[in-house]
Design an enzyme around this catalytic site. Structure first.
Site, short mmCIF file in Angstrom:
data_model
loop_
_atom_site.label_atom_id
_atom_site.label_comp_id
_atom_site.label_asym_id
_atom_site.label_seq_id
_atom_site.Cartn_x
_atom_site.Cartn_y
_atom_site.Cartn_z
N ARG A 68 0.84 -1.21 0.00
CA ARG A 68 0.00 0.00 0.00
C ARG A 68 0.88 1.26 0.00
NH1 ARG A 68 -2.06 1.94 4.55
NH2 ARG A 68 -2.49 -0.08 5.46
N TYR A 90 -14.76 16.03 -18.04
CA TYR A 90 -15.21 14.65 -17.90
C TYR A 90 -16.33 14.58 -16.87
CZ TYR A 90 -15.01 9.70 -16.85
OH TYR A 90 -15.34 8.40 -16.66
N ASP A 99 -5.63 18.12 -16.40
CA ASP A 99 -5.93 16.75 -16.76
C ASP A 99 -5.41 16.56 -18.19
OD1 ASP A 99 -7.12 14.44 -17.83
OD2 ASP A 99 -8.92 14.63 -16.60
N LYS A 150 -6.71 5.37 -20.37
CA LYS A 150 -6.91 5.77 -21.76
C LYS A 150 -5.63 5.57 -22.58
CE LYS A 150 -10.82 6.76 -19.87
NZ LYS A 150 -11.22 8.07 -19.39
C1 LIG Z 1 -11.83 8.59 -18.18
C2 LIG Z 1 -11.44 9.92 -17.71
C3 LIG Z 1 -11.32 10.21 -16.34
C4 LIG Z 1 -11.63 9.18 -15.27
O1 LIG Z 1 -10.68 8.15 -15.26
P1 LIG Z 1 -11.01 6.62 -14.88
O2 LIG Z 1 -9.72 5.95 -15.16
O3 LIG Z 1 -12.14 6.17 -15.72
O4 LIG Z 1 -11.36 6.60 -13.43
C5 LIG Z 1 -10.90 11.48 -16.00
N1 LIG Z 1 -10.63 12.43 -16.92
C6 LIG Z 1 -10.75 12.18 -18.25
C7 LIG Z 1 -10.44 13.26 -19.23
C8 LIG Z 1 -11.16 10.94 -18.68
O5 LIG Z 1 -11.29 10.70 -19.99
#
Ligand SMILES: *Cc1c(COP(=O)(O)O)cnc(C)c1O
Length: 392
Positions: free
Chosen positions: A61, A113, A185, A210
């Site tokens: 952890r 998002y 982000d 992604k």
């Molecule tokens: C998918 C996504 C998230 C969330 O991420 P997860 O891995 O699904 O928890 C946050 N920001 C963006 C731009 C995303 O495409």
């Protein structure tokens, strides 16, 4: 024994090109055995050889060598000080907003998002934080939204799904001037195209699910920071919330990263062709794509990113055409998410942006004629042919 002296290698890699850094990572090989594929340390705990002698690892952890290899790799790629790997993008964002105290105010991109929006509204608003959503491309709006209790500026660029572009360096200046933490982000662009920390951001966050993963087989989140104080915050988050990425999932992301450059180049190349093709189609009303020279954010994006990415949104003539497209695609998969090798088509209204209130959605243009496509790395002619038959 693993100790920090093995990280001597780490400095040697500073001079490598980005493509080589993705392949060779932090340590790259296992320093003990020479295993070229970094081992998956599938262990919960670590033996201490003697009283007060530790290998530097105590309990997964807190730290795990495979997760650490991913964290170091991401810090190298984003040109930051330290990286942290979380069990999802959402978990990473929970820890980003975990910096806030009740009464703090945050300025957010109005087009983010859906899960991030839900987190702000359902979790952190309830905890006493305040959020304002605005168009980060409009500095007048940004100036006007500033409050005495503003603590953080949080953006996506390009935004999801309207592809609005914000000027990272300009916003970094604004954040610095007003003592705000600036969070970007970077999920859509990845460090292959865009490195916000080098433009003045304090924190970069990713849904590693992604493009970083790239194969639609892991849920993961990444944070990279530039200051020891912020690093301390995120270390505490992993330790106390227990939201770190598991060793095997860390390894899968490391594996995905090795081909990040190749994949991003192909996503970008394919998306350019698909976007132009869509624009010429009679049933397509509007295409949102940062690679069009008449996109309002084109110049800013060119300045701060080495490419346009693989994401395109578009509006069709009628809701029936959307239905036809979503049920008519064959090779292209109707599924939420993005950034994998497969081309995915998403219906934001009911999939990714359901949490956004109808009036905001409508104002942004996320309506029943609106679809988003994550262009994969298949042969582009097959992607276009599939769209063509489904729209016919
Ligand atoms: C998918 C996504 C998230 C969330 O991420 P997860 O891995 O699904 O928890 C946050 N920001 C963006 C731009 C995303 O495409």
């Amino acid at each position: 024994m693993i100790n920090d002296s093995y990280y001597d290698d780490y400095d040697l890699k500073e001079n490598l090109h980005f493509d080589s850094k993705t392949v060779h990572g932090g340590l790259g090989c296992d320093p003990i055995t020479g295993a070229v594929s970094f081992p998956i340390f599938q262990t919960a705990t670590f033996r201490h050889r003697d009283f007060q002698i530790s290998t530097g690892y105590d309990y997964t952890r807190l730290q795990n060598p495979t997760r650490q290899e991913l964290e170091r790799t991401m810090a190298i790629l984003e040109e930051g000080l330290e990286g942290f790997a979380f069990s999802s993008g959402q978990a990473a964002n929970m820890s980003v907003f975990g910096i806030l105290k009740p009464g703090d105010h945050v300025m957010m991109s109005d087009d983010i998002y859906g899960g991030t929006y839900r987190m702000c509204e359902d979790v952190f608003s309830a905890a006493g934080c305040e959020f304002t959503y605005l168009d980060m491309a409009d500095m007048d709006q940004v100036e006007a939204a500033l409050r005495p209790n503003t603590k953080m500026l949080y953006i996506e660029t390009p935004t999801n799904p309207m592809m609005k572009v914000a000027d990272i360096a300009l916003l970094a200046q604004f954040a610095k001037k007003h003592g705000l933490l600036f969070v970007v982000d970077n999920t859509f662009m990845t460090p292959y195209f865009q490195r916000p920390l080098t433009l003045g951001a304090d924190i970069v966050v990713h849904s590693g699910t992604k493009y970083l993963c790239g194969h639609n087989d892991v849920i993961a989140g990444i944070v990279v920071v530039n200051s020891p104080e912020l690093a301390e915050h995120f270390r505490l988050q992993l330790k106390t919330r227990g939201n770190g990425l598991a060793p095997f999932d860390s390894w899968l992301i490391l594996r995905g990263l090795k081909t990040l450059s190749l994949r991003m180049r192909k996503h970008d190349e394919n998306a350019q062709k698909v976007a132009h093709w869509l624009r010429g189609h009679e049933k397509v009303k509007k295409v949102y794509y940062v690679g069009f020279e008449d996109h309002p954010g084109y110049e800013v994006n060119r300045k701060q990113s080495a490419g346009f990415g693989g994401m395109i949104s578009f509006t069709l003539d009628r809701p029936e055409t959307v239905r036809k497209l979503l049920s008519g695609v064959n090779m292209i998969l109707f599924a939420e998410s993005l950034g994998g090798t497969e081309t995915l088509i998403t219906y934001p209204l009911t999939q990714t942006h359901e949490s956004i209130p109808a009036d905001i959605r409508e104002k942004l243009g996320i309506n029943e004629c609106f679809v988003r496509i994550s262009v994969g790395i298949e042969h582009v002619d097959d992607i276009i042919a599939d769209l063509e038959q489904a729209l016919a």
